[in-house]
Scaffold this motif. Structure first.
Motif, PDB file in Angstrom:
ATOM      1  N   ARG A 110       0.854  -1.192   0.000  1.00  0.00           N
ATOM      2  CA  ARG A 110       0.000   0.000   0.000  1.00  0.00           C
ATOM      3  C   ARG A 110       0.889   1.240   0.000  1.00  0.00           C
ATOM      4  O   ARG A 110       2.113   1.147   0.113  1.00  0.00           O
ATOM      5  CB  ARG A 110      -0.888   0.022   1.250  1.00  0.00           C
ATOM      6  N   THR A 111       0.263   2.404  -0.137  1.00  0.00           N
ATOM      7  CA  THR A 111       0.991   3.670  -0.035  1.00  0.00           C
ATOM      8  C   THR A 111       0.281   4.562   0.978  1.00  0.00           C
ATOM      9  O   THR A 111      -0.738   4.185   1.556  1.00  0.00           O
ATOM     10  CB  THR A 111       1.087   4.379  -1.395  1.00  0.00           C
ATOM     11  N   PRO A 213      -6.798   3.477  -1.312  1.00  0.00           N
ATOM     12  CA  PRO A 213      -6.648   2.585  -2.461  1.00  0.00           C
ATOM     13  C   PRO A 213      -5.329   2.728  -3.212  1.00  0.00           C
ATOM     14  O   PRO A 213      -5.134   2.101  -4.239  1.00  0.00           O
ATOM     15  CB  PRO A 213      -7.824   2.980  -3.354  1.00  0.00           C
ATOM     16  N   GLY A 214      -4.398   3.561  -2.722  1.00  0.00           N
ATOM     17  CA  GLY A 214      -3.112   3.726  -3.390  1.00  0.00           C
ATOM     18  C   GLY A 214      -2.188   2.539  -3.132  1.00  0.00           C
ATOM     19  O   GLY A 214      -2.148   2.000  -2.019  1.00  0.00           O
ATOM     20  N   VAL A 215      -1.444   2.128  -4.160  1.00  0.00           N
ATOM     21  CA  VAL A 215      -0.577   0.944  -4.044  1.00  0.00           C
ATOM     22  C   VAL A 215       0.718   1.140  -4.835  1.00  0.00           C
ATOM     23  O   VAL A 215       0.817   2.040  -5.673  1.00  0.00           O
ATOM     24  CB  VAL A 215      -1.274  -0.341  -4.556  1.00  0.00           C
ATOM     25  N   ILE A 216       1.670   0.273  -4.555  1.00  0.00           N
ATOM     26  CA  ILE A 216       2.829   0.067  -5.426  1.00  0.00           C
ATOM     27  C   ILE A 216       2.615  -1.281  -6.094  1.00  0.00           C
ATOM     28  O   ILE A 216       2.262  -2.269  -5.432  1.00  0.00           O
ATOM     29  CB  ILE A 216       4.137   0.080  -4.629  1.00  0.00           C
ATOM     30  N   LYS A 277       6.318   2.122   6.738  1.00  0.00           N
ATOM     31  CA  LYS A 277       7.164   1.174   6.015  1.00  0.00           C
ATOM     32  C   LYS A 277       6.268   0.243   5.193  1.00  0.00           C
ATOM     33  O   LYS A 277       5.081   0.083   5.476  1.00  0.00           O
ATOM     34  CB  LYS A 277       8.023   0.390   7.002  1.00  0.00           C
ATOM     35  N   ALA A 278       6.867  -0.338   4.180  1.00  0.00           N
ATOM     36  CA  ALA A 278       6.094  -1.131   3.223  1.00  0.00           C
ATOM     37  C   ALA A 278       5.275  -2.211   3.924  1.00  0.00           C
ATOM     38  O   ALA A 278       5.799  -2.980   4.734  1.00  0.00           O
ATOM     39  CB  ALA A 278       7.035  -1.767   2.202  1.00  0.00           C
TER      40      ALA A 278
END
Length: 313
Positions: A110-111, A213-216, A277-278
């Motif tokens: 996620r972001t 809803p933001g992601v990498i 953190k990720a």
């Protein structure tokens, strides 16, 4: 027989690291890592990547990362699907569209992005309900429109209550809002803070609704064949998160504005989030996006969390 046994064990070792989320998490950076090319948008989700690059955190992991800036989600997704990117700062909608179109992508974390509905300075609007029948700028079928519709639902309005003006490029959306050509616009950070700093009015946003809803994401090919590279990238990303959370903003803001393509006004207006953190996204942030897409008839498939999310951390 001994040689055959050694060969079998070598093959099994390779198979372990090839699959999504099944590889051993290395503590140290392996040698001979392949480069990664990652697409960024002009928003705060991209900042940890900029810091990791400029502070040498990627290089210290033995990893070359090429960061490619994009002004619109459409351009970013075209580059991803044409094979010019390994991964990108993106969102769950883009993931679902890619999968529905037969292009394999995997969400890897996620972001911390924030998306806000901002009213124009001269609009006189101070509440979401007052936007009924007004021009509101969004980018069609993207995270921006998704957040806008979630805001309307929360205000007990439907998607057709407003007149959606489609403006894909984020800087153009901000400019038109500030020039009084729109009643409101949904913007990511830092563009939302810049608008408020210049006299526009914050109405509400994704943080207030508790959605993220933001992601990498990475292509399926990269997830399969650049497992160690992605893990090295996240180690550097996490170091950048520590740096951002522990360092006064004035020590790096000039770098962020220059490398992130942010307007100079961001220097005074930008308020960065507390970065995490990720970590993998919440299941509800995935399933709610899929439900919205299906309800709008934008995809036919019902993807599960496991269909879209891959643990490479």
């Amino acid at each position: 027989m001994k040689k055959l046994w050694i060969a079998v064990m070598a093959f099994l070792s390779l198979a372990v690291v090839a699959g999504c989320g099944t590889g051993e998490k290395s503590a140290e950076a392996p040698q001979g890592l392949q480069p990664l090319t990652i697409g960024l948008m002009p928003d705060t989700d991209s900042v940890p990547f900029l810091i990791a690059q400029e502070k040498g955190f990627f290089a210290e992991e033995g990893l070359q990362v090429n960061l490619q800036p994009f002004r619109s989600a459409m351009d970013r997704d075209s580059a991803l699907q044409s094979g010019n990117l390994d991964g990108a700062v993106s969102d769950m909608l883009a993931v679902a569209f890619s999968r529905s179109g037969g292009f394999d992508v995997k969400v890897t974390s996620r972001t911390d992005g924030s998306y806000k509905l901002i009213a124009g300075a001269s609009s006189g609007i101070g509440d979401v309900k007052e936007l009924a029948g007004q021009d509101v700028a969004v980018s069609r079928n993207t995270i921006i429109e998704y957040v806008t519709d979630q805001i309307l639902t929360h205000a007990q309005m439907d998607s057709e209550s407003i007149h959606k003006v489609i403006i894909p490029q984020i800087p153009t959306r901000l400019e038109m809002l500030q020039n009084g050509k729109l009643a409101a616009a949904t913007l990511p950070e830092p563009m939302a803070s810049i608008a408020v700093h210049n006299g526009c009015r914050f109405l509400t946003g994704s943080d207030e609704l508790g959605i993220n809803p933001g992601v990498i994401l990475f292509t399926g090919k990269a997830a399969d064949h650049k497992h160690q590279e992605i893990q090295a990238m996240y180690r550097a990303y996490n170091r950048a998160v520590d740096y951002l959370n522990q360092t006064p903003q004035d020590e790096y803001i000039d770098l962020v504005i220059e490398k992130g393509g942010f307007p100079p006004a961001a220097k005074e207006a930008l308020k960065l989030p507390v970065y995490h953190k990720a970590e993998l996204p919440k299941e509800s942030d995935v399933t709610d996006c899929i439900r919205w897409l299906k309800e709008k008839g934008l995809i036919n498939e019902t993807y599960s969390y496991k269909d879209l999310v891959c643990d490479l951390l």
